[in-house]
Motif scaffolding. Structure first.
Motif, PDB file in Angstrom:
ATOM      1  N   ALA A   1       0.836  -1.200   0.000  1.00  0.00           N
ATOM      2  CA  ALA A   1       0.000   0.000   0.000  1.00  0.00           C
ATOM      3  C   ALA A   1       0.876   1.258   0.000  1.00  0.00           C
ATOM      4  O   ALA A   1       0.630   2.194  -0.770  1.00  0.00           O
ATOM      5  CB  ALA A   1      -0.928  -0.007   1.208  1.00  0.00           C
ATOM      6  N   ALA A   2       1.895   1.274   0.860  1.00  0.00           N
ATOM      7  CA  ALA A   2       2.781   2.443   0.918  1.00  0.00           C
ATOM      8  C   ALA A   2       3.500   2.639  -0.404  1.00  0.00           C
ATOM      9  O   ALA A   2       3.552   3.762  -0.952  1.00  0.00           O
ATOM     10  CB  ALA A   2       3.788   2.273   2.057  1.00  0.00           C
ATOM     11  N   LEU A   3       4.055   1.561  -0.940  1.00  0.00           N
ATOM     12  CA  LEU A   3       4.795   1.661  -2.203  1.00  0.00           C
ATOM     13  C   LEU A   3       3.873   2.052  -3.354  1.00  0.00           C
ATOM     14  O   LEU A   3       4.228   2.900  -4.182  1.00  0.00           O
ATOM     15  CB  LEU A   3       5.487   0.322  -2.498  1.00  0.00           C
ATOM     16  N   SER A   4       2.690   1.455  -3.412  1.00  0.00           N
ATOM     17  CA  SER A   4       1.765   1.741  -4.512  1.00  0.00           C
ATOM     18  C   SER A   4       1.275   3.181  -4.473  1.00  0.00           C
ATOM     19  O   SER A   4       1.150   3.828  -5.520  1.00  0.00           O
ATOM     20  CB  SER A   4       0.578   0.784  -4.448  1.00  0.00           C
ATOM     21  N   ILE A   5       0.983   3.685  -3.267  1.00  0.00           N
ATOM     22  CA  ILE A   5       0.487   5.063  -3.155  1.00  0.00           C
ATOM     23  C   ILE A   5       1.559   6.055  -3.582  1.00  0.00           C
ATOM     24  O   ILE A   5       1.293   6.995  -4.341  1.00  0.00           O
ATOM     25  CB  ILE A   5       0.011   5.334  -1.721  1.00  0.00           C
ATOM     26  N   VAL A   6       2.781   5.840  -3.115  1.00  0.00           N
ATOM     27  CA  VAL A   6       3.865   6.757  -3.487  1.00  0.00           C
ATOM     28  C   VAL A   6       4.108   6.711  -4.995  1.00  0.00           C
ATOM     29  O   VAL A   6       4.179   7.759  -5.668  1.00  0.00           O
ATOM     30  CB  VAL A   6       5.148   6.406  -2.715  1.00  0.00           C
ATOM     31  N   LEU A   7       4.244   5.509  -5.559  1.00  0.00           N
ATOM     32  CA  LEU A   7       4.507   5.390  -6.992  1.00  0.00           C
ATOM     33  C   LEU A   7       3.332   5.909  -7.818  1.00  0.00           C
ATOM     34  O   LEU A   7       3.525   6.595  -8.824  1.00  0.00           O
ATOM     35  CB  LEU A   7       4.780   3.921  -7.352  1.00  0.00           C
ATOM     36  N   GLY A   8       2.103   5.590  -7.397  1.00  0.00           N
ATOM     37  CA  GLY A   8       0.932   6.014  -8.155  1.00  0.00           C
ATOM     38  C   GLY A   8       0.743   7.514  -8.156  1.00  0.00           C
ATOM     39  O   GLY A   8       0.437   8.108  -9.195  1.00  0.00           O
TER      40      GLY A   8
END
Length: 327
Positions: free
Chosen positions: A122-129
């Motif tokens: 979730a953290a990685l996806s939110i930052v990348l997205g």
């Protein structure tokens, strides 16, 4: 809001009931003669018949369903069953222990795997997205898109084997022993060893989920980034980070929460492949072992657990998104 919650609760109960019926029926079809599977290899027909009679396996299916859901096995003279409180999932044919106890023993492993993976992806996806949505079509967006497509294209078992080969086998050959080959250490025993044993399984699930999750975050943020309040925030000189993370992301949370809840429930219901690869003795591995040995009560119990987790999680997500939409 109350009517919405009541309707969702009714749908949740009906869904669980249908899952019980379907799973119960499928186990009766898959295991035509479970008494023979449970009996010793050279057991006589009389022994097999005695086993079938003791477990009600020679009764009609509706009688077996009655024993599972209503009557259940008697413990200290008290009838148990799925609809009693506390609910009973029956007894394991193999271990002769309550299915509930077996699942409770395994659930900490699966919860640790699912929660840790959820936080990371979730953290990685939110930052990348979010950063990809800031400049759609740019270099960062292109690179993350390729990464997402690649992560989606590779099956989970391939990712797990590659990570195990590189970070355990090759590093061990080089004399660097950072990651264990598998197994699980309880969080209460050693937080460091707990994380060390779960890091590669977490990464396996993160790589499997971050692709689709990052694309959903990017699309959701892009959808709201052209709205008036976002343009107003930009015009007032608000920092780009705050514009996207505080304003755009907050407005785009509904589809992100929905997908996140579904994916989390799916993993928590039993990450079978990941548990098998890394030797994690969780609910998924318990279900596979029970299916191979014909232990129908354990199969039904694990399936029912997954269904309950899924419907409860989606119910909670529905309530949150409905409340946010009503504001």
């Amino acid at each position: 809001m109350t009517r919405f919650a009541l309707l969702r609760t009714l749908r949740m109960v009906l869904t669980v009931g249908v899952v019980v019926l379907i799973t119960f029926g499928l186990t009766r079809i898959a295991y035509q003669n479970p008494a023979r599977m449970l009996a010793p290899e050279n057991a006589s027909d009389e022994t097999v018949s005695a086993i079938a009679a003791s477990l009600h396996l020679d009764d009609p299916w509706w009688v077996q369903l009655w024993h599972f859901a209503i009557r259940g096995p008697e413990i200290k003279g008290t009838p148990t069953g799925l609809l009693h409180w506390p609910p009973s999932l029956g007894y394991s044919y193999r271990s002769q222990r309550p299915v509930t106890d077996l699942i409770i023993e395994k659930i900490p492993v699966t919860v640790s795997l699912a929660v840790g993976a959820l936080i990371l992806w979730a953290a990685l996806s939110i930052v990348l997205g979010v950063y990809a949505a800031r400049k759609p079509g740019g270099v960062f967006d292109t690179v993350t898109s390729l990464f997402s497509y690649g992560a989606l294209a590779v099956p989970t078992f391939v990712t797990g084997v590659i990570l195990l080969y590189v970070f355990y086998f090759q590093l061990s050959l080089a004399g660097v022993k950072v990651f264990p080959a598998g197994g699980y250490v309880a969080l209460t025993e050693s937080p460091v060893l707990w994380a060390q044993h779960l890091l590669l399984p977490w990464l396996t699930l993160v790589l499997a989920e971050v692709g689709v999750f990052q694309r959903v975050v990017r699309a959701s943020v892009l959808e709201v980034s052209g709205r008036d309040y976002v343009r107003t925030a930009r015009a007032k000189g608000v920092a780009p980070g705050r514009v996207y993370f505080d304003h755009a992301l907050s407005a785009a949370l509904n589809p992100i929460l929905t997908l996140g809840g579904i994916e989390f429930a799916t993993i928590l219901g039993g990450a079978i492949i990941t548990e098998q690869i890394f030797g994690l003795d969780g609910v998924g591995r318990l279900a596979v072992s029970a299916a191979k040995s014909g232990d129908a009560p354990v199969v039904i119990g694990c399936t029912l657990l997954g269904a309950v987790i899924f419907v409860v999680t989606t119910f909670a997500v529905d309530l949150v998104t409905h409340a946010r939409s009503a504001k």
